[in-house]
Design a protein around this motif. Sequence first.
Motif, PDB file in Angstrom:
ATOM      1  N   ILE A 173      -1.727   2.366   8.330  1.00 54.80           N
ATOM      2  CA  ILE A 173      -3.004   1.937   8.883  1.00 54.80           C
ATOM      3  C   ILE A 173      -3.012   2.347  10.363  1.00 54.80           C
ATOM      4  O   ILE A 173      -2.065   2.040  11.094  1.00 54.80           O
ATOM      5  N   ALA A 174      -4.048   3.035  10.787  1.00 54.05           N
ATOM      6  CA  ALA A 174      -4.079   3.610  12.143  1.00 54.05           C
ATOM      7  C   ALA A 174      -3.885   2.562  13.233  1.00 54.05           C
ATOM      8  O   ALA A 174      -3.185   2.803  14.214  1.00 54.05           O
ATOM      9  N   THR A 175      -4.497   1.403  13.074  1.00 49.72           N
ATOM     10  CA  THR A 175      -4.406   0.364  14.101  1.00 49.72           C
ATOM     11  C   THR A 175      -3.205  -0.551  13.919  1.00 49.72           C
ATOM     12  O   THR A 175      -2.930  -1.371  14.789  1.00 49.72           O
ATOM     13  N   GLU A 176      -2.496  -0.407  12.785  1.00 49.73           N
ATOM     14  CA  GLU A 176      -1.319  -1.223  12.493  1.00 49.73           C
ATOM     15  C   GLU A 176      -0.259  -0.334  11.839  1.00 49.73           C
ATOM     16  O   GLU A 176      -0.096  -0.366  10.624  1.00 49.73           O
ATOM     17  N   PRO A 177       0.470   0.454  12.609  1.00 50.41           N
ATOM     18  CA  PRO A 177       1.378   1.448  12.032  1.00 50.41           C
ATOM     19  C   PRO A 177       2.500   0.884  11.178  1.00 50.41           C
ATOM     20  O   PRO A 177       3.105   1.625  10.403  1.00 50.41           O
ATOM     21  N   THR A 178       2.767  -0.408  11.262  1.00 51.25           N
ATOM     22  CA  THR A 178       3.792  -1.006  10.402  1.00 51.25           C
ATOM     23  C   THR A 178       3.225  -1.405   9.039  1.00 51.25           C
ATOM     24  O   THR A 178       3.971  -1.856   8.180  1.00 51.25           O
ATOM     25  N   HIS A 179       1.927  -1.216   8.839  1.00 50.13           N
ATOM     26  CA  HIS A 179       1.280  -1.514   7.563  1.00 50.13           C
ATOM     27  C   HIS A 179       1.091  -0.198   6.818  1.00 50.13           C
ATOM     28  O   HIS A 179       0.249   0.623   7.176  1.00 50.13           O
ATOM     29  N   ILE A 180       1.902  -0.015   5.771  1.00 46.43           N
ATOM     30  CA  ILE A 180       1.944   1.228   4.996  1.00 46.43           C
ATOM     31  C   ILE A 180       1.218   1.000   3.673  1.00 46.43           C
ATOM     32  O   ILE A 180       1.330  -0.059   3.067  1.00 46.43           O
ATOM     33  N   ARG A 181       0.497   2.032   3.240  1.00 43.08           N
ATOM     34  CA  ARG A 181      -0.151   2.004   1.935  1.00 43.08           C
ATOM     35  C   ARG A 181       0.345   3.198   1.131  1.00 43.08           C
ATOM     36  O   ARG A 181       0.444   4.300   1.648  1.00 43.08           O
ATOM     37  N   LEU A 182       0.668   2.945  -0.124  1.00 40.63           N
ATOM     38  CA  LEU A 182       1.099   4.000  -1.035  1.00 40.63           C
ATOM     39  C   LEU A 182       0.110   4.086  -2.186  1.00 40.63           C
ATOM     40  O   LEU A 182      -0.312   3.057  -2.721  1.00 40.63           O
ATOM     41  N   LEU A 183      -0.239   5.293  -2.557  1.00 41.38           N
ATOM     42  CA  LEU A 183      -1.008   5.547  -3.771  1.00 41.38           C
ATOM     43  C   LEU A 183      -0.058   6.260  -4.717  1.00 41.38           C
ATOM     44  O   LEU A 183       0.462   7.334  -4.390  1.00 41.38           O
ATOM     45  N   GLU A 184       0.202   5.646  -5.852  1.00 40.54           N
ATOM     46  CA  GLU A 184       1.171   6.161  -6.817  1.00 40.54           C
ATOM     47  C   GLU A 184       0.437   6.486  -8.112  1.00 40.54           C
ATOM     48  O   GLU A 184      -0.303   5.643  -8.623  1.00 40.54           O
ATOM     49  N   VAL A 185       0.656   7.679  -8.654  1.00 40.58           N
ATOM     50  CA  VAL A 185       0.041   8.056  -9.924  1.00 40.58           C
ATOM     51  C   VAL A 185       1.135   8.618 -10.827  1.00 40.58           C
ATOM     52  O   VAL A 185       1.836   9.565 -10.457  1.00 40.58           O
ATOM     53  N   TYR A 186       1.270   8.009 -11.999  1.00 38.55           N
ATOM     54  CA  TYR A 186       2.266   8.398 -12.992  1.00 38.55           C
ATOM     55  C   TYR A 186       1.541   8.845 -14.262  1.00 38.55           C
ATOM     56  O   TYR A 186       0.443   8.365 -14.557  1.00 38.55           O
ATOM     57  N   ALA A 187       2.151   9.730 -15.023  1.00 40.62           N
ATOM     58  CA  ALA A 187       1.538  10.234 -16.247  1.00 40.62           C
ATOM     59  C   ALA A 187       1.191   9.099 -17.207  1.00 40.62           C
ATOM     60  O   ALA A 187       0.156   9.123 -17.857  1.00 40.62           O
ATOM     61  N   ASP A 188       2.050   8.088 -17.250  1.00 49.49           N
ATOM     62  CA  ASP A 188       1.844   6.964 -18.157  1.00 49.49           C
ATOM     63  C   ASP A 188       2.847   5.861 -17.805  1.00 49.49           C
ATOM     64  O   ASP A 188       3.636   6.013 -16.865  1.00 49.49           O
ATOM     65  N   GLN A 189       2.831   4.790 -18.564  1.00 52.52           N
ATOM     66  CA  GLN A 189       3.728   3.658 -18.313  1.00 52.52           C
ATOM     67  C   GLN A 189       5.190   4.073 -18.427  1.00 52.52           C
ATOM     68  O   GLN A 189       6.023   3.650 -17.629  1.00 52.52           O
ATOM     69  N   ALA A 190       5.505   4.908 -19.410  1.00 51.74           N
ATOM     70  CA  ALA A 190       6.901   5.347 -19.583  1.00 51.74           C
ATOM     71  C   ALA A 190       7.382   6.136 -18.365  1.00 51.74           C
ATOM     72  O   ALA A 190       8.537   5.992 -17.943  1.00 51.74           O
ATOM     73  N   ALA A 191       6.520   6.951 -17.800  1.00 52.35           N
ATOM     74  CA  ALA A 191       6.900   7.714 -16.600  1.00 52.35           C
ATOM     75  C   ALA A 191       7.162   6.775 -15.432  1.00 52.35           C
ATOM     76  O   ALA A 191       8.101   6.982 -14.652  1.00 52.35           O
TER      77      ALA A 191
END
Length: 131
Positions: free
Chosen positions: A65-83
């Motif tokens: 987050i630009a105003t809070e650099p210690t606040h990280i966001r991840l977007l995770e995309v997997y093929a499916d639940q098994a992956a």
Amino acid sequence: MAIAATILPLSATDANAANAPPKVRIAEIEIDPGQLAAYKTLLAEEQEASVRLEPGVLMLHSAAIATEPTHIRLLEVYADQAAYEAHIRSPHFLKYKTLTERMIKSLKLIEATPILLCSKAGAAGPIDTCR
């Protein structure tokens, strides 16, 4: 320079995964300010290894987050639940979890439903399609 969006042919594994929507998660993480640099190094190593070594890891993006650099966001995309399940058992992920455990002040994992996942060829890594 123009970058074209492309649709790649599906492999047999991709075709099976195409029948089910990808697994999408958003992680909201707060890092101890004194350990932010070390955390970012470990996160980058884990993301790179996951995308390079695991066929089912379609996308891992991280941003602060630009105003809070210690606040990280991840977007995770997997093929499916098994992956996803294979990912959380991988050696590089387990190393990341172990080494960052004391760096993370808070972690919130959010299950998400994909609407449309797109990227441009060569712009965001290995994903060159819309799903």
